[in-house]
Design a protein around this motif. Structure first.
Motif, PDB file in Angstrom:
ATOM      1  N   GLN A 149      53.530  33.949  42.219  1.00 41.56           N
ATOM      2  CA  GLN A 149      53.089  33.506  43.540  1.00 41.56           C
ATOM      3  C   GLN A 149      51.580  33.440  43.690  1.00 41.56           C
ATOM      4  N   LEU A 150      50.833  33.786  42.661  1.00 42.44           N
ATOM      5  CA  LEU A 150      49.376  33.719  42.753  1.00 42.44           C
ATOM      6  C   LEU A 150      48.917  32.273  42.887  1.00 42.44           C
ATOM      7  N   THR A 151      47.851  32.071  43.670  1.00 43.25           N
ATOM      8  CA  THR A 151      47.284  30.740  43.898  1.00 43.25           C
ATOM      9  C   THR A 151      45.771  30.831  43.771  1.00 43.25           C
ATOM     10  N   PRO A 152      45.118  29.831  43.179  1.00 43.87           N
ATOM     11  CA  PRO A 152      43.649  29.841  43.152  1.00 43.87           C
ATOM     12  C   PRO A 152      43.070  30.011  44.548  1.00 43.87           C
ATOM     13  N   GLY A 153      42.125  30.939  44.669  1.00 44.48           N
ATOM     14  CA  GLY A 153      41.550  31.269  45.957  1.00 44.48           C
ATOM     15  C   GLY A 153      42.006  32.615  46.479  1.00 44.48           C
ATOM     16  N   VAL A 176      40.858  49.588  38.659  1.00 42.63           N
ATOM     17  CA  VAL A 176      39.758  49.288  37.739  1.00 42.63           C
ATOM     18  C   VAL A 176      38.666  48.501  38.451  1.00 42.63           C
ATOM     19  N   ILE A 177      39.011  47.346  39.043  1.00 35.00           N
ATOM     20  CA  ILE A 177      38.046  46.513  39.756  1.00 35.00           C
ATOM     21  C   ILE A 177      38.717  45.993  41.020  1.00 35.00           C
ATOM     22  N   PRO A 178      38.116  46.174  42.170  1.00 40.17           N
ATOM     23  CA  PRO A 178      38.713  45.651  43.402  1.00 40.17           C
ATOM     24  C   PRO A 178      38.233  44.241  43.724  1.00 40.17           C
ATOM     25  N   ALA A 179      39.067  43.492  44.411  1.00 37.50           N
ATOM     26  CA  ALA A 179      38.706  42.226  45.059  1.00 37.50           C
ATOM     27  C   ALA A 179      38.055  41.235  44.103  1.00 37.50           C
ATOM     28  N   LEU A 180      38.835  40.747  43.142  1.00 38.78           N
ATOM     29  CA  LEU A 180      38.370  39.681  42.259  1.00 38.78           C
ATOM     30  C   LEU A 180      38.975  38.356  42.711  1.00 38.78           C
ATOM     31  N   ARG A 181      38.181  37.305  42.694  1.00 42.42           N
ATOM     32  CA  ARG A 181      38.636  35.988  43.131  1.00 42.42           C
ATOM     33  C   ARG A 181      39.387  35.282  42.011  1.00 42.42           C
ATOM     34  N   VAL A 182      40.537  34.711  42.336  1.00 40.41           N
ATOM     35  CA  VAL A 182      41.342  33.977  41.355  1.00 40.41           C
ATOM     36  C   VAL A 182      40.815  32.552  41.261  1.00 40.41           C
ATOM     37  N   LEU A 183      40.341  32.179  40.073  1.00 42.96           N
ATOM     38  CA  LEU A 183      39.819  30.837  39.847  1.00 42.96           C
ATOM     39  C   LEU A 183      40.920  29.851  39.493  1.00 42.96           C
ATOM     40  N   GLY A 184      41.874  30.291  38.721  1.00 46.19           N
ATOM     41  CA  GLY A 184      42.947  29.399  38.291  1.00 46.19           C
ATOM     42  C   GLY A 184      44.140  30.189  37.816  1.00 46.19           C
ATOM     43  N   VAL A 185      45.300  29.556  37.914  1.00 41.66           N
ATOM     44  CA  VAL A 185      46.550  30.142  37.437  1.00 41.66           C
ATOM     45  C   VAL A 185      47.171  29.130  36.489  1.00 41.66           C
ATOM     46  N   GLY A 186      47.191  29.458  35.206  1.00 34.87           N
ATOM     47  CA  GLY A 186      47.677  28.491  34.230  1.00 34.87           C
ATOM     48  C   GLY A 186      46.766  27.273  34.199  1.00 34.87           C
ATOM     49  N   GLU A 187      47.353  26.091  34.382  1.00 43.31           N
ATOM     50  CA  GLU A 187      46.577  24.857  34.387  1.00 43.31           C
ATOM     51  C   GLU A 187      46.078  24.472  35.769  1.00 43.31           C
ATOM     52  N   VAL A 220      45.685  34.076  33.835  1.00 38.71           N
ATOM     53  CA  VAL A 220      45.045  33.990  35.142  1.00 38.71           C
ATOM     54  C   VAL A 220      43.545  34.105  34.938  1.00 38.71           C
ATOM     55  N   LEU A 221      42.791  33.174  35.512  1.00 42.30           N
ATOM     56  CA  LEU A 221      41.330  33.194  35.425  1.00 42.30           C
ATOM     57  C   LEU A 221      40.766  33.929  36.628  1.00 42.30           C
ATOM     58  N   LEU A 222      39.905  34.917  36.347  1.00 48.95           N
ATOM     59  CA  LEU A 222      39.311  35.722  37.405  1.00 48.95           C
ATOM     60  C   LEU A 222      37.793  35.583  37.370  1.00 48.95           C
ATOM     61  N   ALA A 223      37.168  35.576  38.557  1.00 52.39           N
ATOM     62  CA  ALA A 223      35.710  35.595  38.668  1.00 52.39           C
ATOM     63  C   ALA A 223      35.274  37.051  38.748  1.00 52.39           C
ATOM     64  N   VAL A 240      48.094  48.886  30.532  1.00 51.70           N
ATOM     65  CA  VAL A 240      48.847  47.799  31.152  1.00 51.70           C
ATOM     66  C   VAL A 240      48.186  47.458  32.482  1.00 51.70           C
ATOM     67  N   LEU A 241      47.893  46.166  32.698  1.00 56.04           N
ATOM     68  CA  LEU A 241      47.247  45.731  33.927  1.00 56.04           C
ATOM     69  C   LEU A 241      48.281  45.255  34.933  1.00 56.04           C
ATOM     70  N   ARG A 242      47.953  45.425  36.190  1.00 57.91           N
ATOM     71  CA  ARG A 242      48.719  44.862  37.294  1.00 57.91           C
ATOM     72  C   ARG A 242      47.733  44.223  38.272  1.00 57.91           C
ATOM     73  N   LEU A 243      48.130  43.092  38.860  1.00 59.77           N
ATOM     74  CA  LEU A 243      47.306  42.408  39.852  1.00 59.77           C
ATOM     75  C   LEU A 243      47.944  42.592  41.219  1.00 59.77           C
ATOM     76  N   ALA A 244      47.199  43.177  42.136  1.00 61.28           N
ATOM     77  CA  ALA A 244      47.682  43.403  43.498  1.00 61.28           C
ATOM     78  C   ALA A 244      46.947  42.439  44.435  1.00 61.28           C
ATOM     79  N   VAL A 245      47.685  41.597  45.145  1.00 62.36           N
ATOM     80  CA  VAL A 245      47.081  40.576  46.009  1.00 62.36           C
ATOM     81  C   VAL A 245      46.582  41.228  47.292  1.00 62.36           C
TER      82      VAL A 245
END
Length: 316
Positions: A149-153, A176-187, A220-223, A240-245
């Motif tokens: 369900q992740l979306t760029p932005g 590890v790091i809070p509040a990173l912006r998602v640049l892209g998901v896959g293509e 997933v591309l992260l800024a 093991v990493l987890r991404l929390a929206v």
């Protein structure tokens, strides 16, 4: 007798002919009916020159590509046209002489409106981050990708889980790091920093295919702020990493587009809140030193006890 009948019939025919002729002359002298004029309530539409300029004032010229242009190929007059739009993209070029003969550094598709950034060097990804950020790809699966369900932005927190092993005596997890912006998901990529879509607008069928690919994405591309890139790299290798929206109500993306940057205080707090595990530091924990005894007291023999990575001195 026959002659009398013949004369009588001739007289009757003569009288009938006279009556028919008189009748025909009378009908020919009647006036022709006047044409009926239909009256409608709708007044005739008269085009005035005043209305045309008023409509044109709401539209502004924008240079748009009509053909696909490959990278490092000069743009010709046949590749561009000027369209008048009510809503003009910010920074768009308005005259053909501003683009004809210029060479783009990347491929441009038909339908793209042109601005000065269209002729700047760099990939679309490099134009999605600022000079104090780095784009870093993280391998994900359906769980890490928040069920696809992740979306760029979106903004995400990166969590780390460490299993129990010889260097980590108990399982643990941390932010590890809070509040990173998602640049892209896959293509699927987001917007560049000039507000232009990084990929051309797709129709409904192509959009459906992109959504399906996004749900099955494995990267997933992260800024990432430049100072925290090494930390994210180490975390991706040791656990093991987890991404929390994070919630959209925080308006982090709006503040980013408004020019807000990560402050030094925020980065310092992130470093201070990081729990130091030996795996994340890539070093073994220091052995505990034996207690210093009084020189006058007799020294008792001690036994060195090793438990995993912990070394202690015990007196029998």
């Amino acid at each position: 007798m026959n002659s009398r009948i013949t004369l009588g019939l001739a007289g009757l025919f003569l009288i009938g002919a006279i009556i028919a002729g008189y009748w025909g002359v009378s009908l020919s002298r009647q006036p022709a009916p006047e044409p009926v004029v239909q009256v409608t309530d709708t007044p005739p539409v008269i085009a005035t020159q005043a209305s045309m300029p008023a409509d044109d004032l709401t539209r502004h010229p924008v240079v748009v590509l009509v053909n696909n242009v490959a990278a490092f190929v000069p743009i010709t007059a046949a590749d561009v046209t000027v369209e008048k739009l009510r809503t003009v993209p910010a920074g768009s070029l308005t005259r053909l002489d501003q683009v004809i003969g210029r060479t783009p550094w990347r491929a441009l598709s038909a339908g793209t409106w042109l601005n000065d950034a269209s002729f700047e060097a760099g990939s679309q990804l490099s134009r999605m981050i600022r000079i104090d950020e780095r784009a870093l790809a993280v391998a994900v699966d359906e769980v890490i990708n928040v069920g696809g369900q992740l979306t760029p932005g979106d903004y995400v927190d990166v969590l780390l889980f460490l299993r129990k092993d010889t260097l980590n005596l108990q399982p643990s997890s941390q932010l590890v790091i809070p509040a990173l912006r998602v640049l892209g998901v896959g293509e699927q990529m987001g917007l560049t920093n000039d507000g232009q879509p990084s990929s051309p607008t797709a129709n409904q069928d192509e959009k459906l295919k992109q959504d399906q690919k996004r749900a099955a994405a494995r990267t997933v591309l992260l800024a990432v702020p430049e100072q925290l890139v090494s930390r994210l790299m180490l975390a991706a290798q040791v656990g093991v990493l987890r991404l929390a929206v994070r919630s959209a109500d925080e308006q982090r993306l709006a503040r980013y587009w408004a020019g807000e940057r990560v402050s030094a205080t925020t980065l310092a707090n992130a470093n201070r809140e990081l729990l130091q595990f030996s795996q994340l530091a890539m070093t073994a924990p220091p052995p505990k030193s034996a207690p210093v005894s009084n020189g006058n007291a007799p020294r008792k023999p001690s036994v060195e006890v090793i438990r995993g990575n912990e070394i202690t001195q015990q007196t029998p």
